[in-house]
Design a protein around this motif. Structure first.
Motif, PDB file in Angstrom:
ATOM      1  N   PRO A   1      -0.835  12.974   7.989  1.00  0.00           N
ATOM      2  CA  PRO A   1      -1.122  11.729   6.665  1.00  0.00           C
ATOM      3  C   PRO A   1      -2.366  11.820   6.410  1.00  0.00           C
ATOM      4  CG  PRO A   1      -0.394  10.906   8.471  1.00  0.00           C
ATOM      5  CD  PRO A   1      -0.902  11.901   8.913  1.00  0.00           C
ATOM      6  N   LYS A   2      -2.635  12.285   4.818  1.00  0.00           N
ATOM      7  CA  LYS A   2      -4.066  12.139   3.929  1.00  0.00           C
ATOM      8  C   LYS A   2      -4.527  10.733   3.624  1.00  0.00           C
ATOM      9  CE  LYS A   2      -3.749  11.179  -0.131  1.00  0.00           C
ATOM     10  NZ  LYS A   2      -3.562  11.247  -1.644  1.00  0.00           N
ATOM     11  N   GLU A   3      -3.488   9.882   4.178  1.00  0.00           N
ATOM     12  CA  GLU A   3      -4.347   8.423   4.520  1.00  0.00           C
ATOM     13  C   GLU A   3      -5.118   8.199   6.451  1.00  0.00           C
ATOM     14  OE1 GLU A   3      -1.334   8.727   3.931  1.00  0.00           O
ATOM     15  OE2 GLU A   3      -1.307   8.691   2.279  1.00  0.00           O
TER      16      GLU A   3
ATOM     17  N   ARG B   1      10.144   3.201   4.060  1.00  0.00           N
ATOM     18  CA  ARG B   1      10.116   4.923   3.931  1.00  0.00           C
ATOM     19  C   ARG B   1      10.790   4.789   2.829  1.00  0.00           C
ATOM     20  NH1 ARG B   1      10.386   9.895   8.312  1.00  0.00           N
ATOM     21  NH2 ARG B   1      10.087   8.467  10.103  1.00  0.00           N
ATOM     22  N   GLN B   2      10.077   5.418   1.940  1.00  0.00           N
ATOM     23  CA  GLN B   2      10.893   7.094   1.187  1.00  0.00           C
ATOM     24  C   GLN B   2      11.058   7.483   0.694  1.00  0.00           C
ATOM     25  OE1 GLN B   2       7.318   7.825  -2.172  1.00  0.00           O
ATOM     26  NE2 GLN B   2       8.716   7.162  -3.585  1.00  0.00           N
ATOM     27  N   LYS B   3      12.288   8.001   0.920  1.00  0.00           N
ATOM     28  CA  LYS B   3      13.043   8.640   1.897  1.00  0.00           C
ATOM     29  C   LYS B   3      12.824  10.216   0.868  1.00  0.00           C
ATOM     30  CE  LYS B   3      16.264   5.840   4.472  1.00  0.00           C
ATOM     31  NZ  LYS B   3      17.053   4.861   3.602  1.00  0.00           N
TER      32      LYS B   3
ATOM     33  N   LEU C   1       9.949  10.226  -5.137  1.00  0.00           N
ATOM     34  CA  LEU C   1      10.490  10.184  -6.621  1.00  0.00           C
ATOM     35  C   LEU C   1       9.428  10.188  -7.270  1.00  0.00           C
ATOM     36  CD1 LEU C   1      14.269  10.113  -6.059  1.00  0.00           C
ATOM     37  CD2 LEU C   1      12.893  11.921  -6.544  1.00  0.00           C
ATOM     38  N   GLY C   2       7.974   9.822  -6.833  1.00  0.00           N
ATOM     39  CA  GLY C   2       6.799   9.115  -7.758  1.00  0.00           C
ATOM     40  C   GLY C   2       6.414   7.187  -6.966  1.00  0.00           C
ATOM     41  N   LEU C   3       5.308   7.275  -7.438  1.00  0.00           N
ATOM     42  CA  LEU C   3       4.905   5.816  -7.400  1.00  0.00           C
ATOM     43  C   LEU C   3       5.834   5.283  -7.862  1.00  0.00           C
ATOM     44  CD1 LEU C   3       2.273   4.447  -6.901  1.00  0.00           C
ATOM     45  CD2 LEU C   3       1.123   4.775  -9.187  1.00  0.00           C
TER      46      LEU C   3
ATOM     47  N   ILE D   1       0.759  -0.908   0.190  1.00  0.00           N
ATOM     48  CA  ILE D   1      -0.084   0.442   0.121  1.00  0.00           C
ATOM     49  C   ILE D   1       0.955   0.875  -0.182  1.00  0.00           C
ATOM     50  CG2 ILE D   1      -1.526   1.439   1.098  1.00  0.00           C
ATOM     51  CD1 ILE D   1      -2.835  -1.438   2.536  1.00  0.00           C
ATOM     52  N   THR D   2       0.975   2.231  -1.237  1.00  0.00           N
ATOM     53  CA  THR D   2       1.726   3.661  -1.135  1.00  0.00           C
ATOM     54  C   THR D   2       1.224   4.357   0.029  1.00  0.00           C
ATOM     55  OG1 THR D   2       0.444   3.584  -3.353  1.00  0.00           O
ATOM     56  CG2 THR D   2       2.678   2.223  -3.420  1.00  0.00           C
ATOM     57  N   ALA D   3       1.409   5.161   0.457  1.00  0.00           N
ATOM     58  CA  ALA D   3       0.523   5.869   1.107  1.00  0.00           C
ATOM     59  C   ALA D   3       2.695   7.399   1.265  1.00  0.00           C
ATOM     60  CB  ALA D   3       0.680   5.172   2.787  1.00  0.00           C
ATOM     61  N   ALA D   4       2.750   7.153   1.523  1.00  0.00           N
ATOM     62  CA  ALA D   4       4.012   8.258   1.065  1.00  0.00           C
ATOM     63  C   ALA D   4       3.773   9.394   0.433  1.00  0.00           C
ATOM     64  CB  ALA D   4       4.750   7.911  -0.006  1.00  0.00           C
ATOM     65  N   GLY D   5       2.892   9.751  -0.808  1.00  0.00           N
ATOM     66  CA  GLY D   5       2.592  11.115  -1.035  1.00  0.00           C
ATOM     67  C   GLY D   5       2.399  12.063  -0.602  1.00  0.00           C
ATOM     68  N   TRP D   6       2.456  13.398  -1.223  1.00  0.00           N
ATOM     69  CA  TRP D   6       2.440  14.702  -0.415  1.00  0.00           C
ATOM     70  C   TRP D   6       1.142  15.210   0.322  1.00  0.00           C
ATOM     71  CZ3 TRP D   6       6.536  17.171   1.654  1.00  0.00           C
ATOM     72  CH2 TRP D   6       7.463  16.902   1.228  1.00  0.00           C
ATOM     73  N   GLY D   7      -0.118  14.708  -0.521  1.00  0.00           N
ATOM     74  CA  GLY D   7      -1.397  15.112  -0.018  1.00  0.00           C
ATOM     75  C   GLY D   7      -1.844  16.495  -0.523  1.00  0.00           C
ATOM     76  N   THR D   8      -1.496  16.443  -1.876  1.00  0.00           N
ATOM     77  CA  THR D   8      -1.597  18.262  -1.651  1.00  0.00           C
ATOM     78  C   THR D   8      -3.399  19.066  -1.820  1.00  0.00           C
ATOM     79  OG1 THR D   8      -0.836  17.953  -4.297  1.00  0.00           O
ATOM     80  CG2 THR D   8       0.976  18.658  -2.957  1.00  0.00           C
ATOM     81  N   ARG D   9      -3.566  17.892  -2.465  1.00  0.00           N
ATOM     82  CA  ARG D   9      -5.264  18.436  -2.817  1.00  0.00           C
ATOM     83  C   ARG D   9      -5.501  17.952  -1.420  1.00  0.00           C
ATOM     84  NH1 ARG D   9      -5.712  13.766  -7.284  1.00  0.00           N
ATOM     85  NH2 ARG D   9      -4.092  13.293  -6.153  1.00  0.00           N
ATOM     86  N   PHE D  10      -5.005  17.573  -0.148  1.00  0.00           N
ATOM     87  CA  PHE D  10      -5.808  17.693   1.144  1.00  0.00           C
ATOM     88  C   PHE D  10      -5.220  19.050   1.925  1.00  0.00           C
ATOM     89  CE2 PHE D  10      -8.704  14.613   0.496  1.00  0.00           C
ATOM     90  CZ  PHE D  10      -9.777  15.233   1.104  1.00  0.00           C
TER      91      PHE D  10
END
Ligand code: UTP
Length: 293
Positions: free
Chosen positions: A25-27, A102-104, A107-109, A8-17
């Motif tokens: 965290p958006k999640e 951790r995705q340090k 850099l994308g999905l 489950i990928t949950a490392a994004g910024w969540g900028t839309r929120f």
């Protein structure tokens, strides 16, 4: 065949929120009284997954804490005799084995998926994007597993989208092979509507072979300088067949404010304790809106 691991990928910024995702965290945003990510974990468990690998990043500690024990809270609930709440709290920490990576750098999905390489090892796995929620939650992964077995190829979940929405998704070019099953001929990430090869868009569920990791490693950064999973899938397509499953029922994108509101309402309408009151309220505001027009 049984798939044992889900990423489950949950490392994004969540900028839309933003701004709420500045410190949250958006999640972990709620859908009723559970965080968004719990729905994906439950979906994976319903499909028989043994190990869930969650890709996180800086500022996402709340996810790990949520799936861990909270001894003080549990003993307080025990003292107060709050048995039902205690069960709920314990359930979230006893659901399944969860590993974290951790995705340090974000850099994308594609890059996020690659970080799971060692934990996944040499076996097929589900990839789940937790923002995407499905009405037929228990069916999508199971059906994808069946297609993987029958057709011996990777599988993506797809849904038809309107012409003005194709630029938000990975879109497939296909040949239909059975009811709701398509062989993917090519795919393109976020095309303009005039360039889109079809209206079938990839929605956040994938059943991938371990060869995807090599394909990601060979993929250079694309759109926005990110390593795109779609580009790696195109590369993989040269070695192995890819199929698409057009699932039935609704799908919501809880990663956008309107989608999050819609799924919140849809879930609330399934709850006997909340539904009658909410239905009355929705009826009241819709008749007020109608009479104002
Ligand atoms: P999104 O495109 O939805 O990005 O990522 P996001 O950061 O979650 O949200 P916005 O667009 O900024 O509002 C799709 C999936 O890929 C993951 C996200 O966590 C989400 O599950 N992702 C994206 C990563 O794990 N790492 C990345 O570097 C990028």
């Amino acid at each position: 065949m049984r798939i044992k691991k889900a990423v489950i990928t949950a490392a994004g910024w969540g900028t839309r929120f933003l701004p709420v995702t500045k410190s949250q965290p958006k999640e972990m945003l709620p859908l009723l009284n559970k965080p968004i990510i719990q729905y994906s974990v439950e979906e994976a468990i319903a499909c028989g997954i043994d190990l869930v690998v969650i890709i996180t990043s800086m500022g996402k500690r709340a996810i790990e804490d949520y799936f861990d024990h909270h001894f003080e809270l549990e003993s307080m609930l025990e003292r107060k005799g709050e048995t039902r709440l205690l069960e709920e709290v314990r359930r979230s920490s006893n659901m399944v084995d969860i590993g974290y990576i951790r995705q340090k750098e974000q850099l994308g999905l594609g890059h996020a998926v690659l970080t799971a390489k060692n934990m996944v090892g040499n076996e097929p796995f589900f990839l789940m994007l937790p923002d995407d929620l499905f009405e037929n939650r228990e069916l999508v992964l199971k059906e994808m597993m069946r297609i993987y077995e029958n057709y011996q190829g990777s599988v993506v979940a797809v849904k038809r989208v309107a012409e003005d929405e194709v630029n938000r998704y990975g879109i497939i070019e296909y040949k239909q092979v059975a009811d709701r099953i398509f062989k993917v001929i090519d795919l393109v990430e976020k095309p303009r509507s005039e360039d889109a090869p079809s209206d079938l868009a990839i929605m956040g569920r994938y059943l991938l072979p371990p060869e995807i990791f090599g394909a990601i490693q060979e993929t250079s950064p694309g759109r926005n300088g990110e390593i795109q999973l779609t580009d790696a899938l195109r590369r993989l397509l040269k070695q192995r067949p890819l199929y698409a499953y057009e699932f039935e029922g609704e799908r919501w994108d809880a990663g956008t404010l309107p989608g999050w509101l819609e799924v919140t309402i849809a879930l609330a309408l399934q709850e006997p304790e909340i539904a009658p009151r909410l239905r009355k309220y929705l009826h009241k505001i819709s008749s007020e809106t109608a009479s104002a027009v």
